[in-house]
Design a protein around this motif. Structure first.
Motif, PDB file in Angstrom:
ATOM      1  N   VAL A 140       0.852  -1.189   0.000  1.00 51.82           N
ATOM      2  CA  VAL A 140       0.000   0.000   0.000  1.00 51.82           C
ATOM      3  C   VAL A 140       0.891   1.245   0.000  1.00 51.82           C
ATOM      4  N   PRO A 141       0.422   2.334  -0.612  1.00 54.28           N
ATOM      5  CA  PRO A 141       1.246   3.539  -0.667  1.00 54.28           C
ATOM      6  C   PRO A 141       1.382   4.237   0.690  1.00 54.28           C
ATOM      7  N   TRP A 142       0.392   4.098   1.557  1.00 55.17           N
ATOM      8  CA  TRP A 142       0.470   4.691   2.887  1.00 55.17           C
ATOM      9  C   TRP A 142      -0.323   3.830   3.860  1.00 55.17           C
ATOM     10  N   VAL A 143      -0.016   3.969   5.128  1.00 56.65           N
ATOM     11  CA  VAL A 143      -0.636   3.143   6.166  1.00 56.65           C
ATOM     12  C   VAL A 143      -1.287   4.056   7.187  1.00 56.65           C
ATOM     13  N   MET A 144      -2.509   3.698   7.556  1.00 57.05           N
ATOM     14  CA  MET A 144      -3.212   4.446   8.608  1.00 57.05           C
ATOM     15  C   MET A 144      -2.489   4.227   9.935  1.00 57.05           C
ATOM     16  N   PRO A 145      -2.584   5.174  10.849  1.00 56.36           N
ATOM     17  CA  PRO A 145      -1.967   4.960  12.166  1.00 56.36           C
ATOM     18  C   PRO A 145      -2.737   3.894  12.950  1.00 56.36           C
ATOM     19  N   ALA A 146      -2.070   3.319  13.925  1.00 54.53           N
ATOM     20  CA  ALA A 146      -2.701   2.296  14.760  1.00 54.53           C
ATOM     21  C   ALA A 146      -3.872   2.906  15.531  1.00 54.53           C
ATOM     22  N   ASN A 147      -4.935   2.118  15.710  1.00 53.16           N
ATOM     23  CA  ASN A 147      -6.096   2.566  16.473  1.00 53.16           C
ATOM     24  C   ASN A 147      -6.054   1.923  17.844  1.00 53.16           C
ATOM     25  N   LEU A 148      -5.803   2.722  18.859  1.00 52.07           N
ATOM     26  CA  LEU A 148      -5.777   2.221  20.222  1.00 52.07           C
ATOM     27  C   LEU A 148      -6.954   2.747  21.048  1.00 52.07           C
ATOM     28  N   HIS A 149      -7.915   3.398  20.385  1.00 53.49           N
ATOM     29  CA  HIS A 149      -9.104   3.919  21.053  1.00 53.49           C
ATOM     30  C   HIS A 149     -10.274   2.978  20.786  1.00 53.49           C
ATOM     31  N   PRO A 150     -10.784   2.311  21.836  1.00 53.49           N
ATOM     32  CA  PRO A 150     -11.885   1.368  21.625  1.00 53.49           C
ATOM     33  C   PRO A 150     -13.092   2.037  20.965  1.00 53.49           C
ATOM     34  N   PHE A 151     -13.693   1.311  20.042  1.00 59.52           N
ATOM     35  CA  PHE A 151     -14.916   1.667  19.324  1.00 59.52           C
ATOM     36  C   PHE A 151     -14.749   2.786  18.289  1.00 59.52           C
ATOM     37  N   ALA A 152     -13.555   3.327  18.094  1.00 57.89           N
ATOM     38  CA  ALA A 152     -13.363   4.394  17.105  1.00 57.89           C
ATOM     39  C   ALA A 152     -13.583   3.856  15.685  1.00 57.89           C
ATOM     40  N   THR A 153     -12.976   2.730  15.360  1.00 53.64           N
ATOM     41  CA  THR A 153     -13.146   2.154  14.022  1.00 53.64           C
ATOM     42  C   THR A 153     -14.570   1.650  13.828  1.00 53.64           C
ATOM     43  N   ILE A 154     -15.158   1.102  14.870  1.00 51.86           N
ATOM     44  CA  ILE A 154     -16.540   0.614  14.766  1.00 51.86           C
ATOM     45  C   ILE A 154     -17.474   1.781  14.481  1.00 51.86           C
ATOM     46  N   ARG A 155     -17.276   2.911  15.168  1.00 47.16           N
ATOM     47  CA  ARG A 155     -18.100   4.098  14.906  1.00 47.16           C
ATOM     48  C   ARG A 155     -17.915   4.584  13.472  1.00 47.16           C
ATOM     49  N   ASP A 156     -16.667   4.594  12.992  1.00 43.78           N
ATOM     50  CA  ASP A 156     -16.403   5.018  11.613  1.00 43.78           C
ATOM     51  C   ASP A 156     -17.073   4.077  10.612  1.00 43.78           C
ATOM     52  N   ASP A 157     -17.026   2.778  10.896  1.00 45.45           N
ATOM     53  CA  ASP A 157     -17.665   1.808   9.997  1.00 45.45           C
ATOM     54  C   ASP A 157     -19.180   1.986   9.997  1.00 45.45           C
ATOM     55  N   LEU A 158     -19.766   2.223  11.165  1.00 47.43           N
ATOM     56  CA  LEU A 158     -21.215   2.427  11.241  1.00 47.43           C
ATOM     57  C   LEU A 158     -21.628   3.724  10.545  1.00 47.43           C
ATOM     58  N   ALA A 159     -20.725   4.716  10.550  1.00 45.08           N
ATOM     59  CA  ALA A 159     -21.027   5.977   9.871  1.00 45.08           C
ATOM     60  C   ALA A 159     -21.127   5.778   8.357  1.00 45.08           C
ATOM     61  N   LEU A 160     -20.421   4.766   7.827  1.00 46.21           N
ATOM     62  CA  LEU A 160     -20.527   4.466   6.396  1.00 46.21           C
ATOM     63  C   LEU A 160     -21.936   4.021   6.041  1.00 46.21           C
ATOM     64  N   GLY A 161     -22.568   3.324   6.961  1.00 46.09           N
ATOM     65  CA  GLY A 161     -23.942   2.871   6.771  1.00 46.09           C
ATOM     66  C   GLY A 161     -24.077   1.759   5.742  1.00 46.09           C
ATOM     67  N   GLY A 162     -25.218   1.104   5.795  1.00 44.47           N
ATOM     68  CA  GLY A 162     -25.586   0.112   4.793  1.00 44.47           C
ATOM     69  C   GLY A 162     -24.700  -1.113   4.723  1.00 44.47           C
ATOM     70  N   PRO A 163     -24.592  -1.650   3.510  1.00 45.40           N
ATOM     71  CA  PRO A 163     -23.884  -2.920   3.333  1.00 45.40           C
ATOM     72  C   PRO A 163     -22.382  -2.841   3.616  1.00 45.40           C
ATOM     73  N   GLU A 164     -21.773  -1.675   3.386  1.00 49.26           N
ATOM     74  CA  GLU A 164     -20.329  -1.553   3.632  1.00 49.26           C
ATOM     75  C   GLU A 164     -20.024  -1.690   5.123  1.00 49.26           C
ATOM     76  N   ALA A 165     -20.837  -1.074   5.970  1.00 46.87           N
ATOM     77  CA  ALA A 165     -20.653  -1.195   7.419  1.00 46.87           C
ATOM     78  C   ALA A 165     -20.881  -2.633   7.863  1.00 46.87           C
ATOM     79  N   ALA A 166     -21.925  -3.270   7.336  1.00 45.61           N
ATOM     80  CA  ALA A 166     -22.205  -4.661   7.698  1.00 45.61           C
ATOM     81  C   ALA A 166     -21.069  -5.576   7.259  1.00 45.61           C
ATOM     82  N   ARG A 167     -20.494  -5.325   6.079  1.00 45.95           N
ATOM     83  CA  ARG A 167     -19.394  -6.155   5.584  1.00 45.95           C
ATOM     84  C   ARG A 167     -18.169  -6.029   6.479  1.00 45.95           C
TER      85      ARG A 167
END
Length: 193
Positions: free
Chosen positions: A40-67
């Motif tokens: 990959v050309p760049w890498v996201m920083p590590a996520n050490l905050h609980p539920f931050a990625t889950i909240r971001d995924d839910l913000a996408l909504g629909g099938p992408e969040a479910a996937r």
């Protein structure tokens, strides 16, 4: 010597061996999926905050969040079934079995996260650990108690059908009634005064 509460005989060996083989195959697949370097050309920083990625995924909504959430739940979910299967016990405490299985699933997930720190393109995400652990617990709760109950019923039916009922020509085998123990006064010789 057979452990108390384990499946009896050759069925126990087959279940344990099958569980062990499937467990090793699944862990090999998980290692291949999670520990391959990513180009990959760049890498996201590590996520050490609980539920931050889950909240971001839910913000996408629909099938992408479910996937995305489904992938996190499903990655280690088979461990919820394969670990008790490899252990091979029918009469285990449901709570104890769940705790042992979830703890082992959590340790596997933490081990993968630690190994990913040295793999190019991979980063640690605490939400992945949470989703993997919840997936193991859900799979265990959904399948293991029902499967154990079914296997216990089948073993009980086999045990009942294996009990000899006596020869139909001669009738039932006679039993000897239990004889009580004589009092000490009857067993000791008379004492002389």
């Amino acid at each position: 010597m057979q452990r108390q509460g384990s499946i009896g005989g050759s069925a126990a060996i087959r279940v344990r061996v099958t569980g062990g083989v499937l467990l090793v195959a699944h862990l090999a697949l998980v290692a291949w999926l999670t520990l391959r370097p990513l180009d990959v050309p760049w890498v996201m920083p590590a996520n050490l905050h609980p539920f931050a990625t889950i909240r971001d995924d839910l913000a996408l909504g629909g099938p992408e969040a479910a996937r995305r959430l489904g992938e996190g739940l499903a990655l280690l979910a088979p461990l919820g079934v394969l670990l008790p299967m490899a252990h091979g016990r029918l009469c285990a405490s449901p709570v104890g079995s769940l705790i042992r299985t979830v703890a082992a699933g959590t340790l596997v997930s933490v081990g993968i996260a630690l190994l990913q720190t040295g793999v190019p393109g991979r980063v640690v995400d605490v939400d992945t650990l949470l989703l993997n652990t919840v997936g193991v617990a859900l799979a265990h709760l959904a399948f293991v108690p029902a499967c154990r109950a079914r296997l216990r019923r089948r073993a009980e039916r086999r045990r009942r059908s294996a009990v000899p009922q006596g020869d139909p020509v001669q009738g039932r085998t006679p039993t000897i009634p239990r004889v009580g123990i004589a009092p000490w006064s009857d067993a000791l010789p008379p004492s002389s005064p």
